[in-house]
Design a protein around this motif. Structure first.
Motif, PDB file in Angstrom:
ATOM      1  N   HIS A  68       0.695  -1.126   0.019  1.00 31.68           N
ATOM      2  CA  HIS A  68      -0.186   0.139   0.097  1.00 31.68           C
ATOM      3  C   HIS A  68       0.846   1.344  -0.192  1.00 31.68           C
ATOM      4  N   TYR A  69       1.803   1.324   0.791  1.00 33.22           N
ATOM      5  CA  TYR A  69       2.775   2.416   0.834  1.00 33.22           C
ATOM      6  C   TYR A  69       3.657   2.570  -0.109  1.00 33.22           C
ATOM      7  N   GLU A  70       4.074   1.494  -0.710  1.00 31.44           N
ATOM      8  CA  GLU A  70       4.740   1.560  -2.182  1.00 31.44           C
ATOM      9  C   GLU A  70       4.113   2.272  -3.115  1.00 31.44           C
ATOM     10  N   LYS A  71       2.626   1.794  -3.255  1.00 34.06           N
ATOM     11  CA  LYS A  71       1.811   2.408  -4.250  1.00 34.06           C
ATOM     12  C   LYS A  71       1.486   3.719  -3.956  1.00 34.06           C
ATOM     13  N   PHE A  72       1.264   4.294  -2.780  1.00 33.78           N
ATOM     14  CA  PHE A  72       0.910   5.558  -2.288  1.00 33.78           C
ATOM     15  C   PHE A  72       2.255   6.495  -2.684  1.00 33.78           C
ATOM     16  N   ILE A  73       3.365   6.254  -2.142  1.00 29.68           N
ATOM     17  CA  ILE A  73       4.375   7.089  -2.681  1.00 29.68           C
ATOM     18  C   ILE A  73       4.871   7.062  -3.717  1.00 29.68           C
ATOM     19  N   THR A  74       4.704   5.932  -4.641  1.00 32.71           N
ATOM     20  CA  THR A  74       4.937   6.049  -6.204  1.00 32.71           C
ATOM     21  C   THR A  74       4.087   6.852  -6.778  1.00 32.71           C
ATOM     22  N   GLU A  75       2.688   6.955  -6.597  1.00 30.38           N
ATOM     23  CA  GLU A  75       1.797   7.718  -7.015  1.00 30.38           C
ATOM     24  C   GLU A  75       2.136   9.254  -6.605  1.00 30.38           C
ATOM     25  N   MET A  76       2.348   9.602  -5.485  1.00 25.56           N
ATOM     26  CA  MET A  76       2.824  10.942  -5.122  1.00 25.56           C
ATOM     27  C   MET A  76       3.973  11.425  -5.794  1.00 25.56           C
ATOM     28  N   ILE A  77       4.947  10.580  -6.091  1.00 19.95           N
ATOM     29  CA  ILE A  77       6.218  11.045  -7.057  1.00 19.95           C
ATOM     30  C   ILE A  77       5.652  11.309  -8.335  1.00 19.95           C
ATOM     31  N   ALA A  78       5.028  10.434  -8.999  1.00 17.33           N
ATOM     32  CA  ALA A  78       4.497  10.547 -10.196  1.00 17.33           C
ATOM     33  C   ALA A  78       3.561  11.687 -10.437  1.00 17.33           C
ATOM     34  N   MET A  79       2.660  11.979  -9.540  1.00 17.45           N
ATOM     35  CA  MET A  79       1.858  13.325  -9.500  1.00 17.45           C
ATOM     36  C   MET A  79       2.634  14.558  -9.415  1.00 17.45           C
ATOM     37  N   ALA A  80       3.750  14.311  -8.489  1.00 16.16           N
ATOM     38  CA  ALA A  80       4.379  15.546  -8.097  1.00 16.16           C
ATOM     39  C   ALA A  80       5.252  16.154  -9.593  1.00 16.16           C
ATOM     40  N   SER A  81       5.626  14.898 -10.198  1.00 17.83           N
ATOM     41  CA  SER A  81       6.674  15.211 -11.203  1.00 17.83           C
ATOM     42  C   SER A  81       6.056  15.416 -12.737  1.00 17.83           C
ATOM     43  N   ALA A  82       4.727  15.171 -12.810  1.00 22.34           N
ATOM     44  CA  ALA A  82       3.779  15.179 -13.849  1.00 22.34           C
ATOM     45  C   ALA A  82       4.114  16.298 -14.613  1.00 22.34           C
ATOM     46  N   LYS A  83       4.064  16.514 -15.950  1.00 21.66           N
ATOM     47  CA  LYS A  83       4.005  17.618 -16.965  1.00 21.66           C
ATOM     48  C   LYS A  83       2.573  18.344 -16.593  1.00 21.66           C
ATOM     49  N   TYR A  84       1.662  17.827 -16.664  1.00 24.04           N
ATOM     50  CA  TYR A  84       0.151  18.273 -16.229  1.00 24.04           C
ATOM     51  C   TYR A  84      -0.480  17.647 -15.245  1.00 24.04           C
ATOM     52  N   TRP A  85      -1.085  18.071 -14.357  1.00 28.11           N
ATOM     53  CA  TRP A  85      -1.642  17.286 -13.093  1.00 28.11           C
ATOM     54  C   TRP A  85      -2.970  17.655 -13.044  1.00 28.11           C
ATOM     55  N   ILE A  86      -3.955  16.724 -12.850  1.00 23.92           N
ATOM     56  CA  ILE A  86      -5.294  17.011 -12.837  1.00 23.92           C
ATOM     57  C   ILE A  86      -5.995  16.083 -11.676  1.00 23.92           C
ATOM     58  N   GLY A  87      -6.586  16.835 -10.690  1.00 24.06           N
ATOM     59  CA  GLY A  87      -6.949  16.067  -9.416  1.00 24.06           C
ATOM     60  C   GLY A  87      -8.281  16.529  -9.066  1.00 24.06           C
ATOM     61  N   VAL A  88      -8.625  16.190  -7.786  1.00 21.88           N
ATOM     62  CA  VAL A  88      -9.731  16.613  -7.098  1.00 21.88           C
ATOM     63  C   VAL A  88      -9.342  17.524  -5.544  1.00 21.88           C
ATOM     64  N   SER A  89     -10.180  18.347  -5.587  1.00 22.74           N
ATOM     65  CA  SER A  89     -10.137  19.088  -4.428  1.00 22.74           C
ATOM     66  C   SER A  89     -10.405  18.814  -2.953  1.00 22.74           C
ATOM     67  N   THR A  90     -11.111  17.627  -3.019  1.00 19.61           N
ATOM     68  CA  THR A  90     -11.762  17.092  -1.712  1.00 19.61           C
ATOM     69  C   THR A  90     -10.782  16.089  -1.001  1.00 19.61           C
ATOM     70  N   THR A  91      -9.577  15.968  -1.546  1.00 21.60           N
ATOM     71  CA  THR A  91      -8.538  15.301  -0.715  1.00 21.60           C
ATOM     72  C   THR A  91      -7.406  16.217  -0.454  1.00 21.60           C
ATOM     73  N   ASN A  92      -6.802  15.796   0.808  1.00 18.34           N
ATOM     74  CA  ASN A  92      -5.772  16.492   1.223  1.00 18.34           C
ATOM     75  C   ASN A  92      -4.343  16.310   0.340  1.00 18.34           C
ATOM     76  N   VAL A  93      -4.283  14.822  -0.218  1.00 18.39           N
ATOM     77  CA  VAL A  93      -3.389  14.462  -1.184  1.00 18.39           C
ATOM     78  C   VAL A  93      -3.067  15.310  -2.187  1.00 18.39           C
ATOM     79  N   SER A  94      -4.116  15.884  -2.852  1.00 16.16           N
ATOM     80  CA  SER A  94      -4.224  16.886  -3.843  1.00 16.16           C
ATOM     81  C   SER A  94      -3.115  18.070  -3.462  1.00 16.16           C
ATOM     82  N   PHE A  95      -3.318  18.574  -2.247  1.00 20.02           N
ATOM     83  CA  PHE A  95      -2.538  19.927  -1.815  1.00 20.02           C
ATOM     84  C   PHE A  95      -1.015  19.363  -1.463  1.00 20.02           C
TER      85      PHE A  95
END
Length: 120
Positions: A68-95
């Motif tokens: 679970h944490y491997e998936k979560f950390i991998t997703e955060m790194i991928a999202m933070a380094s994306a050329k363009y990011w689309i998300g939802v404002s209802t989760t603290n992960v987005s911020f």
């Protein structure tokens, strides 16, 4: 918003879309909606088909917790380094992701699907 980003940031060519979600059932739904897009993500190898439920964690094995944490950390790194990011404002992960993005990532590379205006 992805269609707009394709035109404004990717010269009209759909890039590979990395999808991060705690509800992995969305992957097939997205692929069905956009069969011409290449949609990838850590969900392809995950077991959280029906979403993340924090109270279930106490029943996880060490291996499930690590995955679970491997998936979560991998997703955060991928999202933070994306050329363009689309998300939802209802989760603290987005911020978290917004503030993890590189200082050169301009606000026109970050969008919420549930908000019409840019984040500043």
């Amino acid at each position: 918003k992805a269609e707009i980003a394709i035109n404004t940031h990717f010269d009209g060519m759909a890039p590979t879309f990395f999808v991060a979600s705690d509800d992995c059932s969305v992957m097939q739904e997205l692929r069905d909606l956009r069969p011409d897009w290449n949609i990838v993500g850590e969900c392809d190898n995950a077991t959280e088909d029906n979403g993340f439920v924090i109270t279930d964690m106490k029943m996880w094995t060490e291996e499930q917790t690590d995955r679970h944490y491997e998936k979560f950390i991998t997703e955060m790194i991928a999202m933070a380094s994306a050329k363009y990011w689309i998300g939802v404002s209802t989760t603290n992960v987005s911020f978290w992701i917004y503030f993890m993005r590189h200082a050169n990532a301009h606000d026109d590379t970050f969008a919420f699907v549930d908000v019409d205006q840019a984040v500043h």
